[in-house]
Design a protein around this motif. Structure first.
Motif, PDB file in Angstrom:
ATOM      1  N   TYR A  30      -7.853  -1.101  -7.458  1.00  0.00           N
ATOM      2  CA  TYR A  30      -6.880  -1.872  -6.683  1.00  0.00           C
ATOM      3  C   TYR A  30      -7.558  -2.543  -5.484  1.00  0.00           C
ATOM      4  CZ  TYR A  30      -2.768  -0.013  -9.134  1.00  0.00           C
ATOM      5  OH  TYR A  30      -1.815   0.294 -10.073  1.00  0.00           O
ATOM      6  N   VAL A  31      -8.418  -1.795  -4.784  1.00  0.00           N
ATOM      7  CA  VAL A  31      -9.111  -2.328  -3.616  1.00  0.00           C
ATOM      8  C   VAL A  31      -9.991  -3.516  -4.013  1.00  0.00           C
ATOM      9  CG1 VAL A  31     -10.872  -1.812  -1.866  1.00  0.00           C
ATOM     10  CG2 VAL A  31      -9.016  -0.189  -2.296  1.00  0.00           C
ATOM     11  N   ALA A  32     -10.740  -3.379  -5.094  1.00  0.00           N
ATOM     12  CA  ALA A  32     -11.621  -4.458  -5.546  1.00  0.00           C
ATOM     13  C   ALA A  32     -10.817  -5.698  -5.928  1.00  0.00           C
ATOM     14  CB  ALA A  32     -12.475  -3.982  -6.728  1.00  0.00           C
ATOM     15  N   TRP A  33      -9.706  -5.507  -6.632  1.00  0.00           N
ATOM     16  CA  TRP A  33      -8.852  -6.635  -7.023  1.00  0.00           C
ATOM     17  C   TRP A  33      -8.327  -7.333  -5.766  1.00  0.00           C
ATOM     18  CZ3 TRP A  33      -3.524  -7.589  -6.432  1.00  0.00           C
ATOM     19  CH2 TRP A  33      -3.018  -8.636  -7.213  1.00  0.00           C
ATOM     20  N   GLY A  34      -7.820  -6.550  -4.815  1.00  0.00           N
ATOM     21  CA  GLY A  34      -7.299  -7.131  -3.578  1.00  0.00           C
ATOM     22  C   GLY A  34      -8.371  -7.831  -2.766  1.00  0.00           C
ATOM     23  N   ASN A  35      -9.542  -7.232  -2.662  1.00  0.00           N
ATOM     24  CA  ASN A  35     -10.637  -7.845  -1.903  1.00  0.00           C
ATOM     25  C   ASN A  35     -11.059  -9.179  -2.506  1.00  0.00           C
ATOM     26  OD1 ASN A  35     -10.693  -5.798  -0.018  1.00  0.00           O
ATOM     27  ND2 ASN A  35     -12.405  -4.712  -0.979  1.00  0.00           N
ATOM     28  N   ARG A  36     -11.096  -9.248  -3.839  1.00  0.00           N
ATOM     29  CA  ARG A  36     -11.474 -10.505  -4.511  1.00  0.00           C
ATOM     30  C   ARG A  36     -10.485 -11.611  -4.183  1.00  0.00           C
ATOM     31  NH1 ARG A  36      -9.800 -12.480  -9.246  1.00  0.00           N
ATOM     32  NH2 ARG A  36      -9.019 -10.496 -10.008  1.00  0.00           N
ATOM     33  N   LEU A  37      -9.188 -11.309  -4.252  1.00  0.00           N
ATOM     34  CA  LEU A  37      -8.175 -12.321  -3.964  1.00  0.00           C
ATOM     35  C   LEU A  37      -8.117 -12.656  -2.473  1.00  0.00           C
ATOM     36  CD1 LEU A  37      -5.270 -11.274  -6.346  1.00  0.00           C
ATOM     37  CD2 LEU A  37      -6.963 -13.075  -6.655  1.00  0.00           C
ATOM     38  N   ARG A  38      -8.341 -11.657  -1.611  1.00  0.00           N
ATOM     39  CA  ARG A  38      -8.373 -11.901  -0.171  1.00  0.00           C
ATOM     40  C   ARG A  38      -9.520 -12.844   0.173  1.00  0.00           C
ATOM     41  NH1 ARG A  38      -7.809  -6.851   0.554  1.00  0.00           N
ATOM     42  NH2 ARG A  38      -5.619  -6.481   0.801  1.00  0.00           N
ATOM     43  N   ALA A  39     -10.683 -12.614  -0.411  1.00  0.00           N
ATOM     44  CA  ALA A  39     -11.855 -13.450  -0.150  1.00  0.00           C
ATOM     45  C   ALA A  39     -11.629 -14.889  -0.588  1.00  0.00           C
ATOM     46  CB  ALA A  39     -13.085 -12.860  -0.849  1.00  0.00           C
ATOM     47  N   ALA A  40     -10.807 -15.066  -1.630  1.00  0.00           N
ATOM     48  CA  ALA A  40     -10.495 -16.415  -2.116  1.00  0.00           C
ATOM     49  C   ALA A  40      -9.336 -17.050  -1.341  1.00  0.00           C
ATOM     50  CB  ALA A  40     -10.149 -16.354  -3.608  1.00  0.00           C
ATOM     51  N   GLY A  41      -8.786 -16.328  -0.372  1.00  0.00           N
ATOM     52  CA  GLY A  41      -7.671 -16.845   0.413  1.00  0.00           C
ATOM     53  C   GLY A  41      -6.346 -16.836  -0.318  1.00  0.00           C
ATOM     54  N   GLN A  42      -6.234 -16.037  -1.375  1.00  0.00           N
ATOM     55  CA  GLN A  42      -5.020 -16.040  -2.190  1.00  0.00           C
ATOM     56  C   GLN A  42      -4.161 -14.788  -2.007  1.00  0.00           C
ATOM     57  OE1 GLN A  42      -7.368 -16.902  -5.771  1.00  0.00           O
ATOM     58  NE2 GLN A  42      -6.015 -18.676  -6.032  1.00  0.00           N
ATOM     59  N   LEU A  43      -4.658 -13.791  -1.306  1.00  0.00           N
ATOM     60  CA  LEU A  43      -3.875 -12.587  -1.032  1.00  0.00           C
ATOM     61  C   LEU A  43      -3.681 -12.504   0.471  1.00  0.00           C
ATOM     62  CD1 LEU A  43      -2.573  -9.920  -2.002  1.00  0.00           C
ATOM     63  CD2 LEU A  43      -4.809  -8.853  -1.701  1.00  0.00           C
ATOM     64  N   THR A  44      -2.418 -12.543   0.897  1.00  0.00           N
ATOM     65  CA  THR A  44      -2.144 -12.544   2.330  1.00  0.00           C
ATOM     66  C   THR A  44      -1.607 -11.211   2.836  1.00  0.00           C
ATOM     67  OG1 THR A  44       0.067 -13.459   1.987  1.00  0.00           O
ATOM     68  CG2 THR A  44      -1.716 -15.022   2.365  1.00  0.00           C
ATOM     69  N   ASP A  45      -1.083 -10.378   1.958  1.00  0.00           N
ATOM     70  CA  ASP A  45      -0.540  -9.094   2.388  1.00  0.00           C
ATOM     71  C   ASP A  45      -0.366  -8.196   1.172  1.00  0.00           C
ATOM     72  OD1 ASP A  45       0.487  -7.118   4.048  1.00  0.00           O
ATOM     73  OD2 ASP A  45       2.457  -8.024   4.234  1.00  0.00           O
ATOM     74  N   GLY A  46      -0.257  -6.929   1.414  1.00  0.00           N
ATOM     75  CA  GLY A  46       0.013  -5.973   0.359  1.00  0.00           C
ATOM     76  C   GLY A  46       0.015  -4.578   0.931  1.00  0.00           C
ATOM     77  N   GLN A  47       0.931  -3.756   0.464  1.00  0.00           N
ATOM     78  CA  GLN A  47       1.024  -2.387   0.942  1.00  0.00           C
ATOM     79  C   GLN A  47       1.519  -1.487  -0.176  1.00  0.00           C
ATOM     80  OE1 GLN A  47       0.099  -1.273   3.989  1.00  0.00           O
ATOM     81  NE2 GLN A  47      -0.475  -3.350   4.545  1.00  0.00           N
ATOM     82  N   LYS A  48       1.041  -0.251  -0.171  1.00  0.00           N
ATOM     83  CA  LYS A  48       1.603   0.779  -1.038  1.00  0.00           C
ATOM     84  C   LYS A  48       2.799   1.353  -0.304  1.00  0.00           C
ATOM     85  CE  LYS A  48       0.739   5.236  -3.162  1.00  0.00           C
ATOM     86  NZ  LYS A  48       2.045   5.755  -2.761  1.00  0.00           N
ATOM     87  N   LEU A  49       3.863   1.606  -1.011  1.00  0.00           N
ATOM     88  CA  LEU A  49       5.030   2.227  -0.417  1.00  0.00           C
ATOM     89  C   LEU A  49       4.930   3.742  -0.553  1.00  0.00           C
ATOM     90  CD1 LEU A  49       7.767  -0.210  -1.757  1.00  0.00           C
ATOM     91  CD2 LEU A  49       6.599  -0.249   0.444  1.00  0.00           C
ATOM     92  N   ALA A  50       5.643   4.462   0.296  1.00  0.00           N
ATOM     93  CA  ALA A  50       5.643   5.925   0.252  1.00  0.00           C
ATOM     94  C   ALA A  50       6.177   6.397  -1.098  1.00  0.00           C
ATOM     95  CB  ALA A  50       6.509   6.488   1.379  1.00  0.00           C
ATOM     96  N   ASP A  51       5.707   7.554  -1.539  1.00  0.00           N
ATOM     97  CA  ASP A  51       6.122   8.114  -2.828  1.00  0.00           C
ATOM     98  C   ASP A  51       7.480   8.798  -2.710  1.00  0.00           C
ATOM     99  OD1 ASP A  51       3.836   7.250  -4.109  1.00  0.00           O
ATOM    100  OD2 ASP A  51       2.738   9.086  -3.675  1.00  0.00           O
ATOM    101  N   GLU A  52       8.491   8.024  -2.463  1.00  0.00           N
ATOM    102  CA  GLU A  52       9.867   8.511  -2.429  1.00  0.00           C
ATOM    103  C   GLU A  52      10.762   7.324  -2.741  1.00  0.00           C
ATOM    104  OE1 GLU A  52      12.220   7.816   0.246  1.00  0.00           O
ATOM    105  OE2 GLU A  52      10.864   6.514   1.271  1.00  0.00           O
ATOM    106  N   PRO A  53      11.983   7.564  -3.200  1.00  0.00           N
ATOM    107  CA  PRO A  53      12.796   6.461  -3.718  1.00  0.00           C
ATOM    108  C   PRO A  53      13.446   5.569  -2.673  1.00  0.00           C
ATOM    109  CG  PRO A  53      13.982   8.520  -3.929  1.00  0.00           C
ATOM    110  CD  PRO A  53      12.608   8.862  -3.436  1.00  0.00           C
ATOM    111  N   GLY A  54      13.415   5.921  -1.400  1.00  0.00           N
ATOM    112  CA  GLY A  54      14.031   5.089  -0.381  1.00  0.00           C
ATOM    113  C   GLY A  54      15.544   5.218  -0.390  1.00  0.00           C
ATOM    114  N   ARG A  55      16.201   4.278   0.222  1.00  0.00           N
ATOM    115  CA  ARG A  55      17.658   4.263   0.309  1.00  0.00           C
ATOM    116  C   ARG A  55      18.159   2.870  -0.039  1.00  0.00           C
ATOM    117  NH1 ARG A  55      15.592   8.305   0.923  1.00  0.00           N
ATOM    118  NH2 ARG A  55      15.951  10.002   2.353  1.00  0.00           N
TER     119      ARG A  55
END
Length: 118
Positions: A30-55
């Motif tokens: 995942y890190v390598a994929w994100g770094n490749r797109l970030r370097a190309a200026g095509q990934l501006t944000d991304g986050q993993k969400l907590a392992d719970e279902p939310g509300r």
């Protein structure tokens, strides 16, 4: 250029039995994929969400109802997101095509972000 949100859905059980070493290998993909797109200026944000279902909040009749969720009857949960910049849906699909999430049986929902006239 438009922005697109990639919503990553998966069954948390998919990764629960992995050894710490194997999990680190998955994370590195995942890190390598994100770094490749970030370097190309095509990934501006991304986050993993907590392992719970939310509300989930729902409004109606002047009241707000809060429930665990979003879909307690399904195994899939929204596990994270990425924001991509691309010239079209087709380009965004191509950028997402080799996201490691698909390799591990996850699903990706791709949505164009509406800038609401900005």
């Amino acid at each position: 250029m438009a922005q697109y949100a990639l919503f990553l859905y998966d069954d948390p059980e998919t990764f629960s039995g992995l050894s710490p070493e194997r999990m680190q290998q998955v994370i590195q993909k995942y890190v390598a994929w994100g770094n490749r797109l970030r370097a190309a200026g095509q990934l501006t944000d991304g986050q993993k969400l907590a392992d719970e279902p939310g509300r989930v909040m729902r409004g109606g009749n002047g009241q707000v109802r809060v429930t665990d969720g979003p879909y307690s009857e399904t195994k899939e949960v929204l596990g994270g997101y990425y924001i991509l910049t691309a010239g079209s849906y087709d380009e965004a699909l191509e950028l997402a095509r080799d996201c490691p999430h698909l390799e591990y049986g996850g699903a990706i929902e791709l949505r164009q972000i509406d800038t609401m006239g900005q």
